[in-house]
Every structure is written in C-alpha cells, then in structure tokens.
Design an enzyme around this catalytic site. Structure first.
Site, PDB file in Angstrom:
ATOM      1  CE  LYS A  70      -0.061   3.104   4.751  1.00 50.92           C
ATOM      2  NZ  LYS A  70       0.148   3.165   6.193  1.00 50.92           N
ATOM      3  CD  GLU A  76      -3.192  -2.471   7.424  1.00 54.78           C
ATOM      4  OE1 GLU A  76      -2.062  -2.601   6.944  1.00 54.78           O
ATOM      5  OE2 GLU A  76      -3.946  -1.524   7.145  1.00 54.78           O
ATOM      6  N   GLY A  80       2.859   2.336  10.836  1.00 55.98           N
ATOM      7  CA  GLY A  80       3.794   3.449  10.671  1.00 55.98           C
ATOM      8  C   GLY A  80       4.522   3.830  11.944  1.00 55.98           C
ATOM      9  CG  HIS A  84      -5.678   1.813   5.341  1.00 53.52           C
ATOM     10  ND1 HIS A  84      -5.156   2.778   6.168  1.00 53.52           N
ATOM     11  CD2 HIS A  84      -4.701   0.895   5.147  1.00 53.52           C
ATOM     12  CE1 HIS A  84      -3.896   2.457   6.449  1.00 53.52           C
ATOM     13  NE2 HIS A  84      -3.601   1.319   5.844  1.00 53.52           N
ATOM     14  CG  ASN A 135      -1.740   1.226   1.390  1.00 58.54           C
ATOM     15  OD1 ASN A 135      -1.777   2.060   0.491  1.00 58.54           O
ATOM     16  ND2 ASN A 135      -2.403   1.361   2.524  1.00 58.54           N
ATOM     17  CD  GLU A 152      -2.628   5.362   6.847  1.00 54.79           C
ATOM     18  OE1 GLU A 152      -2.654   5.356   5.601  1.00 54.79           O
ATOM     19  OE2 GLU A 152      -1.734   4.788   7.509  1.00 54.79           O
ATOM     20  CB  SER A 198       5.680  -1.744  12.114  1.00 48.68           C
ATOM     21  OG  SER A 198       5.270  -0.409  12.366  1.00 48.68           O
TER      22      SER A 198
END
Ligand code: 13P
Length: 252
Positions: A12, A164, A170, A94, A10, A96, A210
């Site tokens: 992003k 996730e 991240g 996702h 991904n 985010e 991560s």
C-alpha cells in the site's frame, strides 16, 4: 487438484526508498520454496525493489495501473511502463480503490482486462462490506464483482482472485476459516460456470484481510484458499515469511 499457493504482500502507501529495499532484501533472504511469493511496493519504489529482487524467485507486483498505453493522462502509469520494470502481477479492484478512491465497476473491469491483455498476471480483488454481509448480500456482491472479468480469461495461471472482505481489511478482525472457505468455494463455482470447471480448478484464490502468522495456518489450510494477499503483516519480513511458510505447510 493441487494449486501452488501465491502469497503476495500489498505494501500500500507504506515504506520509504530505503526501508522498501531493506524489506525486499529480507524477503529474498528468507524466501521459502513450494509457494509463489510476490511483493507490490508503491510505484515510485518498483525500480529499486525490482533490483533488490533480481535473481530471486520473488515476483514484483504493482498495486494499480491505468487502462491506456500512453498519452495525456497526468499522473497515470501504463502496463508497458510496469513491464519495463519487471512487474509480473498487478492488482485491480482493491477495496481501497473501490471504496476510498471511488473506482467504479466499469473502470475496474477495464483495468482488469488491460492487465490481462498485456500478458501480466491479474489479481482481481473482490469482497463485501460489513453492511452487505449483514444484509446477506455477500454472494450477490462477489458474483457481480466477478462479472467484471467478462469472458476474456483463457489462461488460469494469469488470473488470481483475492477474496478480501472489506470489514476484515486492516481491522484485526479476520474472516473465520468457515467464512473464508464458503466465499472461496462460491468464487470457484462461479468461475466454473462462467468459464469451465477445469479453468476454475486451476485459478488461485487468495484470502486477504488481517491475515497474520497466528491465523494463517488455519485459513490457508482451507480447501479453496490458495495463499493470501497481505497488507499490514507484509511490512515485516518475519511475519510475511511466516505466512508464506504456513502456505507451504498447508499444501502438504
Ligand atoms: P491487511 O492485511 O492489513 O488487513 O490488508 C489486507 C489487504 O488489503 C491486502 O490487499
């Protein structure tokens, strides 16, 4: 049962047109067999990346999509547009988009259904925040997010769940092997109850958060971990492919 792992990058909101093409070419050059590999670039580079992947087994994915077929939806993209560019998998939910862009469960669910109904592979992302984990709410949160699927899935090959944990995305702090396996097993049990044990047995459940070459071997070797959804480490072909190679080794 043996599931073929799926390792997806991904990207992003990263890369430029030229670095995206370069990265896609490097992934194609180094792609290993025995694992499904895919990349999800930003929308604006889908066409160029699709051309770079042409003739290879590396799949093209999109990070998002809108729920309607066409019309007055300024700034949005439809499943037909994605299919036109050779996209085969699309993310929904996702963290985010849930937590930074404010997408609500109803919208995530509608997007998931739209992706699946269009004949594309859906990657539904689920996962708890740190506060939810600390409050022992991980299973409740994940069960609720899986509920966004409704009961319309019939083809387990076109459903992928990405677990996730938000606190691992991240941050450089991955879930432990045991935490990942526990959550993945819970997801599979939940799918078995919602659909059938047979369907649940065939669905791939990716780990994300991560994931790096140095933790991939152990995480991907967990019984219910069927590959990964990778952010930072997917922006370099070398680290992305090292994770794909770890997935192949884990399958042996
Ligand atoms: P990182 O691998 O950068 O933690 O991101 C994970 C992710 O969000 C993939 O969708």
């Amino acid at each position: 049962m043996k599931r073929v792992s799926f390792v997806a990058g991904n990207w992003k909101m990263n890369t430029t047109r030229s670095t995206a093409i370069e990265l896609a070419r490097a992934v194609v050059r180094g792609a290993v067999s025995g694992v499904e590999i895919g990349v999800a670039p930003p929308f604006v580079y889908l066409d160029a990346v699709g051309a770079a992947l042409a003739g290879s087994a590396v799949k093209l994915g999109a990070q998002d999509v809108y729920t309607e077929k066409s019309g007055a939806f300024t700034g949005e993209i439809s499943t037909d547009m994605l299919k036109d560019l050779g996209v085969s998998f699309v993310l929904a939910g996702h963290s985010e988009r849930r937590h930074v862009l404010g997408e609500k469960p109803d919208l995530v669910s509608h997007k998931a259904r739209t992706i699946y109904a269009a004949g594309l592979t859906l990657i539904l992302c689920v996962g708890e925040t740190l506060a939810q984990r600390d409050a022992n709410e991980t299973f409740t949160v994940v069960r609720t997010q899986l509920g966004e699927l409704g009961t319309w899935v019939t083809d387990p090959q076109r459903l992928v769940i990405a677990y996730e944990p938000v606190w691992a995305i991240g941050t450089g702090r991955n879930a432990t092997d045991a935490q990942a396996q526990e959550a993945h097993a819970f997801i599979r049990q939940t799918l078995a109850k919602t659909y059938s044990p047979d369907l649940a047995d065939h669905v791939r459940i990716q780990y994300g958060g991560s994931l790096k070459p140095d933790n991939a071997n152990a995480l991907l070797a967990q019984a219910d971990v069927d590959g990964g959804l990778i952010g930072g480490a997917s922006l370099k072909a070398e680290s992305f492919l090292a994770i794909a190679t770890a997935a192949v080794a884990a399958a042996r």
